[in-house]
Write a protein that holds these residues in place. Structure first.
Motif, PDB file in Angstrom:
ATOM      1  N   UNK A 696       6.672 -11.611 -19.645  1.00  0.00           N
ATOM      2  CA  UNK A 696       7.283 -11.836 -18.332  1.00  0.00           C
ATOM      3  C   UNK A 696       8.340 -10.799 -17.985  1.00  0.00           C
ATOM      4  N   UNK A 697       8.715  -9.956 -18.932  1.00  0.00           N
ATOM      5  CA  UNK A 697       9.649  -8.872 -18.608  1.00  0.00           C
ATOM      6  C   UNK A 697       8.931  -7.660 -18.030  1.00  0.00           C
ATOM      7  N   UNK A 698       7.692  -7.443 -18.416  1.00  0.00           N
ATOM      8  CA  UNK A 698       6.888  -6.339 -17.899  1.00  0.00           C
ATOM      9  C   UNK A 698       6.007  -6.833 -16.773  1.00  0.00           C
ATOM     10  N   UNK A 699       5.793  -5.988 -15.784  1.00  0.00           N
ATOM     11  CA  UNK A 699       4.907  -6.365 -14.694  1.00  0.00           C
ATOM     12  C   UNK A 699       4.677  -5.217 -13.737  1.00  0.00           C
ATOM     13  N   UNK A 700       3.502  -5.242 -13.113  1.00  0.00           N
ATOM     14  CA  UNK A 700       3.193  -4.258 -12.084  1.00  0.00           C
ATOM     15  C   UNK A 700       3.758  -4.719 -10.752  1.00  0.00           C
ATOM     16  N   UNK A 701       4.102  -3.776  -9.933  1.00  0.00           N
ATOM     17  CA  UNK A 701       4.654  -4.073  -8.614  1.00  0.00           C
ATOM     18  C   UNK A 701       4.169  -3.029  -7.632  1.00  0.00           C
ATOM     19  N   UNK A 702       4.223  -3.379  -6.373  1.00  0.00           N
ATOM     20  CA  UNK A 702       3.790  -2.496  -5.289  1.00  0.00           C
ATOM     21  C   UNK A 702       4.994  -2.214  -4.412  1.00  0.00           C
ATOM     22  N   UNK A 703       5.196  -0.968  -4.101  1.00  0.00           N
ATOM     23  CA  UNK A 703       6.343  -0.560  -3.294  1.00  0.00           C
ATOM     24  C   UNK A 703       5.858   0.022  -1.976  1.00  0.00           C
ATOM     25  N   UNK A 704       6.679  -0.072  -0.991  1.00  0.00           N
ATOM     26  CA  UNK A 704       6.394   0.497   0.329  1.00  0.00           C
ATOM     27  C   UNK A 704       6.869   1.937   0.349  1.00  0.00           C
ATOM     28  N   UNK A 705       5.933   2.824   0.586  1.00  0.00           N
ATOM     29  CA  UNK A 705       6.249   4.245   0.656  1.00  0.00           C
ATOM     30  C   UNK A 705       6.350   4.673   2.110  1.00  0.00           C
ATOM     31  N   UNK A 709       4.150  12.153   9.298  1.00  0.00           N
ATOM     32  CA  UNK A 709       3.513  13.456   9.091  1.00  0.00           C
ATOM     33  C   UNK A 709       3.870  14.002   7.717  1.00  0.00           C
ATOM     34  N   UNK A 710       2.871  14.225   6.865  1.00  0.00           N
ATOM     35  CA  UNK A 710       3.068  14.772   5.539  1.00  0.00           C
ATOM     36  C   UNK A 710       3.529  13.776   4.510  1.00  0.00           C
ATOM     37  N   UNK A 711       3.694  12.475   4.879  1.00  0.00           N
ATOM     38  CA  UNK A 711       4.187  11.460   3.945  1.00  0.00           C
ATOM     39  C   UNK A 711       3.192  10.325   3.725  1.00  0.00           C
ATOM     40  N   UNK A 712       1.993  10.463   4.245  1.00  0.00           N
ATOM     41  CA  UNK A 712       1.025   9.380   4.159  1.00  0.00           C
ATOM     42  C   UNK A 712      -0.147   9.717   3.243  1.00  0.00           C
ATOM     43  N   UNK A 713       0.075  10.620   2.283  1.00  0.00           N
ATOM     44  CA  UNK A 713      -1.005  10.954   1.366  1.00  0.00           C
ATOM     45  C   UNK A 713      -1.380   9.790   0.466  1.00  0.00           C
ATOM     46  N   UNK A 714      -0.441   8.897   0.214  1.00  0.00           N
ATOM     47  CA  UNK A 714      -0.735   7.770  -0.654  1.00  0.00           C
ATOM     48  C   UNK A 714      -1.690   6.770   0.006  1.00  0.00           C
ATOM     49  N   UNK A 715      -1.928   6.936   1.314  1.00  0.00           N
ATOM     50  CA  UNK A 715      -2.894   6.103   2.017  1.00  0.00           C
ATOM     51  C   UNK A 715      -4.313   6.642   1.918  1.00  0.00           C
ATOM     52  N   UNK A 716      -4.486   7.796   1.302  1.00  0.00           N
ATOM     53  CA  UNK A 716      -5.809   8.422   1.165  1.00  0.00           C
ATOM     54  C   UNK A 716      -6.247   8.338  -0.287  1.00  0.00           C
ATOM     55  N   UNK A 722      -2.690   8.901  -4.567  1.00  0.00           N
ATOM     56  CA  UNK A 722      -3.297   7.657  -4.093  1.00  0.00           C
ATOM     57  C   UNK A 722      -2.708   6.429  -4.774  1.00  0.00           C
ATOM     58  N   UNK A 723      -2.302   6.541  -6.018  1.00  0.00           N
ATOM     59  CA  UNK A 723      -1.779   5.403  -6.771  1.00  0.00           C
ATOM     60  C   UNK A 723      -0.259   5.399  -6.845  1.00  0.00           C
TER      61      UNK A 723
END
Length: 980
Positions: A696-705, A709-716, A722-723
């Protein structure tokens, strides 16, 4: 024409003729002959004694010369005839008196040795005690003042208020003035806070007091010392009154300072009251008192008061609006006193000045130093008030369990500023010790260091030589019996001892007078008497004396910090820092093989075919229970093939693939990869506490990036970023957050993001090899374009060599080369220390905060070795672009393999990518060579060792040398393949 213009010129005169003429005149003058004659000594032995006797006998035989007294001046005639003026007497009597005056002056001499007589010595009333000198400045006061007034008479000024007094009246007045009270001649001016002459305030005149026999300059010089003493005492009294009105919220230091000042003023008043002359001596004095001796007696007291006035900012030369404002804070107030004390030690001021300021520092700092000592558990435990967070909503329900206190909020309450007399080592150790005590109380509140009684531990200043030598040798301090500040009143005995102190309230008014004696000045007097006139040789300066004074406090601070450090390093359990580091390295840095393989299986794919499971929610439980022999069905997607990513992430053709199924699947990756532990005798598996809580101390999480223009590569999904939306979070136990802070975790997460990018490219290259090599699943690429196929194989080999070298460098050199030596340092034992100090560990850590800094520096070195620091943005972008080109190369080949593009379309794309890759690699190696050449250890490839044989870390920029070695420096990867 003007006739004046024709006036004849004067003839020319030769200067030599003029000189000759004057020389002729000089020869005509009569010659000057000497008016005395020195006979030539005879050529025989000389006898000066006999010659003097003959000369004296010749002079005595001469006839007597007639007496012709000169005419006396009027002043001398007044001295010669005291009764009647000369002009009113008979001329014969006057002549006879003048002759008698000269004869008496010649026979009396009055102790004159030089034989020279001034006119004032001719009078009969001249004292026999006169100084045998002819200088007027050394005569008695009346003579000297009369002479000065005669030579330089005083100018009349209407603004001067002249007051003439005799010595007795002046001394009686000054005896009151030096005690700070108004007297007959001087009153206190509350505006200028000075003593002014009586009658000058109303008329705004300048006071001039003339002492009999002294002029205004000498009188002012004598009186100025007494006025200075009285003014400074009165100013310090006013300061004391203002200090006593301070609020109790301003702290105990300012009130302790007021008490010390009150004691000092009482002490000085007692000294001044006993100074000569006393009132009886003034009243019974028949002759003039030694005014110069009295004036010199007050010199030390004036110097003492001047020093005290400087300490409090009430100098005699300042106006009231120029006074220093004394802060109530303990640190600047005590630093001010100590700085003045150190200055007087350097000047070698009189011992009474140094002792008085030392007494003020001792009393004023006692409460503050005790508070600092309690803040590290020395002599008592500090009062502990938990920091509670404010609730944002007043209707918010209370939680069942009490929320843990934020350890960083507790540490922010620590005071980091201390007085200037604290030694440098103590200034470095105190904040760490205070924070360590807070962490100690949270980590292990029942530790003996916190629960054991410390009543014997106390602090005391060292001022006497006996105390200094006792502290230096570690002996017991000499016994002392300090006098109480106030003596208890003598009351009638009572039958009940406990109620005897209330006997006072049973008395009728006026029945008994209680004699309460203020003996506070006695304490200061004893302190001054015992104060060493000079510091011992073992502490030659005040700074060395302060170091010895705070030695016990320094030892306790070091013990507290080292004990907490041992708790985090040496003790087993959930607070073992080394176990947490191994866990962080295994998961956030992908060092655990089981976790790495499961993570690669969940997020990436090295298959050589584009395939997607058509069943809905393929990452759900139903997808996991699918029979292993059943192949997924193929489905042609509308988007290009994101080579290297798991097909299950692309089934919905939306990115990022967020959802409950993804979270559950990644959760199983962590749980399944945890170590099962050691098998016990009863067949069960027992894991460490740190591993047990890792679920329960380790876990995956998702962050808002950010987007834009030029900052949306993580959406591809085709991009290497991408990850980037996915990261791993870790919640360290309380209070281990100080060693694994959010800032340090952010550095781990940056490395985790970089490693995911690297693993994506590695998996994409493996898929490329399957597409271009395995005949069972691969199509023949470029069947008609043989040069393009050779370029593809060459590019594939070059990219694989680069990526595999980079991956090996990152995991072996950048991470392993820095992490392994750090873990080895944490394995050091206190018993193996080579230092004589038991509080100094062999690992080099002095406290947990230094360990946290080293932990942060470890991550900085790893990030620097991977070119991920903010200052390495330029060369880091080159490395990222090279990896992007490799990924784009695999995507182009994947589209060619799927038949979405033709070979004539893919050939120029691959040629362009290979050209860009060669350019990027050339620039990257050139920049890396420049960085390596600037590094001081660029020529050291071998791994050095610490003292003791432990491995040395590869460092940050120093590790780039290993990256250059792994990348072939012959630039063979940039050469085009040979055609057959």
């Amino acid at each position: 024409m003007d006739p004046a213009m024709w006036t004849p010129l004067e003839p020319f005169i030769d200067p030599r003729d003029v000189l000759a003429h004057h020389h002729q005149k000089l020869q005509d003058l009569p010659r000057l002959a000497p008016r005395f004659f020195v006979p030539v000594l005879e050529n025989k032995p000389q006898n000066p004694i006999m010659e003097s006797l003959k000369l004296e006998a010749a002079n005595t035989s001469l006839p007597k010369r007639p007496f012709c007294p000169p005419k006396l001046p009027e002043e001398l005639a007044v001295l010669a005839f005291d009764a009647v003026e000369p002009r009113r007497r008979n001329p014969e009597d006057v002549q006879r008196s003048i002759q008698q005056l000269w004869m008496e002056a010649a026979t009396r001499k009055l102790g004159v040795r030089s034989g020279m007589l001034s006119w004032d010595r001719l009078r009969r009333t001249h004292t026999d005690k006169a100084v045998p000198t002819v200088f007027l400045s050394e005569q008695e006061g009346l003579v000297y003042s009369s002479a000065r007034y005669h030579v330089q008479p005083r100018l009349y000024n209407s603004m001067d208020s002249i007051l003439s007094v005799n010595q007795r009246e002046l001394l009686l007045s000054l005896k009151s003035t030096v005690l700070g009270m108004s007297s007959q001649f001087y009153v206190w001016d509350s505006v200028s806070e000075r003593f002014t002459q009586v009658g000058t305030l109303e008329n705004r005149k300048r006071g001039v007091l003339l002492l009999d026999g002294k002029d205004d300059a000498i009188s002012a010089s004598i009186i100025s010392r007494f006025l200075t003493v009285g003014t400074l005492i009165r100013r310090l009294e006013l300061l004391l009154s203002s200090l006593r009105t301070r609020s109790a919220r301003e702290g105990p230091t300012i009130h302790a300072l007021a008490h010390s000042l009150s004691t000092t003023l009482n002490f000085i008043r007692e000294i001044l009251s006993s100074c000569p002359p006393t009132a009886d001596e003034i009243a019974s004095a028949t002759d003039m008192l030694p005014l110069s001796a009295i004036w010199a007696h007050y010199a030390t007291h004036e110097e003492l008061l001047v020093a005290l006035a400087e300490v409090y900012g009430r100098d005699h030369g300042r106006r009231p609006d120029e006074y220093d404002i004394l802060e109530s804070s303990s640190v600047p107030l005590l630093s001010r006193i100590f700085d003045h004390l150190e200055r007087h030690f350097e000047r070698q001021s009189p011992p009474i000045i140094r002792a008085t300021i030392a007494f003020i520092l001792k009393n004023a700092s006692h409460g503050y130093i005790q508070q600092v000592a309690h803040s590290i558990g020395f002599g008592g435990q500090p009062s502990y008030k938990p920091v509670k967070k404010e609730r944002k909503d007043q209707y918010e329900l209370e939680e069942e369990e009490e929320e843990e206190e934020d350890i960083f909020d507790l540490l922010d309450t620590i005071e980091t500023s201390f007085p200037s007399f604290f030694p440098l080592k103590l200034l470095q150790a105190l904040p760490a010790a205070q924070k360590s005590l807070i962490l100690f109380r949270v980590a292990q509140p029942d530790h003996p260091l916190l629960t054991s009684p410390t009543t014997k531990a106390s602090f005391r200043w060292l001022w006497t030589a006996e105390e200094i030598w006792a502290a230096w040798n570690g002996n017991k301090f000499p016994e002392g019996s300090p006098a109480p500040s106030f003596a208890a009143p003598s009351l009638p005995p009572s039958a009940v001892p406990e109620l005897s102190i209330f006997k006072l309230f049973d008395l009728e008014p006026g029945i008994q007078t209680i004699d309460v004696q203020d003996s506070s000045s006695t304490v200061l007097r004893e302190f001054v008497d015992k104060f060493s006139s000079s510091l011992p040789l073992i502490t030659p300066t005040l700074a060395e004396l302060a170091s010895l004074t705070f030695n016990d406090l320094m030892q306790h601070a070091s013990t507290l910090s080292s004990t907490l450090l041992s708790l985090f390093i040496d003790s087993p359990g959930k607070l073992n820092f080394r176990s947490h580091l191994i866990l962080l390295r295994s998961y956030l840095l992908l060092a655990a093989p089981s976790f790495k393989s499961r993570l690669l299986n969940a997020l990436f794919s090295d298959e050589g075919e584009y395939e997607v499971d058509i069943t809905p929610h393929s990452m759900s439980l139903r997808s996991l229970r699918r029979r292993p022999g059943k192949k997924p069905k193929e489905k042609e997607g509308k988007q290009p093939w994101a080579v290297g990513l798991s097909p299950n992430l692309l089934e919905r053709e939306t990115w990022p693939p967020v959802g409950a199924d993804l979270s559950f699947f990644l959760r199983t990756v962590i749980v399944d990869s945890l170590d099962q532990g050691k098998e016990t005798e009863d067949g069960t598996f027992e894991r460490e506490d740190v591993v047990e809580e890792a679920e329960w101390r380790l876990g995956f999480a998702i962050r808002d990036l950010p987007t834009g223009a030029g900052k949306d590569k993580w959406l591809d999904p085709l991009s290497i970023e991408a990850l980037d939306f996915l990261y791993m979070d870790y919640k360290p136990p309380h209070p281990l957050e100080i060693l694994i802070s959010p800032e340090i975790l952010a550095k781990y997460q940056r490395m985790f993001t970089f490693l995911l990018r690297l693993q994506r490219v590695e998996c994409a290259l493996k898929s490329l090899f399957r597409m271009s090599t395995h005949r069972a699943i691969a199509k023949f690429l470029f069947p008609t374009l043989s040069p393009s196929r050779k370029l593809l194989l060459h590019f594939r080999f070059v990219a694989q060599a680069f990526v595999s070298s980079l991956s090996g460098y990152v995991f072996d050199t950048a991470i392993g080369g820095n992490f392994d030596p750090f873990l080895a340092r944490l394995s050091a034992d206190l018993s193996s220390t080579s230092s004589s100090d038991p509080n100094v560990r062999d690992d080099g850590f002095s406290d947990v905060f230094e360990l946290a800094q080293c932990h942060s520096a470890l991550l900085d070195d790893i990030l620097s070795a991977c070119l991920l620091r903010s200052g390495q943005r330029g060369v880091g972008d080159l490395l990222r672009h090279a990896l992007e080109l490799v990924l784009e190369f695999t995507i182009v080949v994947g589209e060619l393999h799927r038949g979405r593009i033709k070979e004539y379309q893919a050939a120029p794309l691959i040629e362009e990518l290979f050209s860009k890759f060669g350019t990027k690699m050339t620039t990257l190696t050139k920049v890396l060579k420049g960085l390596v050449d600037k590094s001081p250890s660029s020529s050291k490839l071998s791994l050095e060792a610490y003292a003791g044989g432990r491995r040395r870390s590869t460092g940050g920029l120093d590790a780039l040398y290993h990256l250059l070695i792994r990348i072939d420096l012959t630039d063979w990867w940039s050469k085009s393949p040979k055609t057959a």
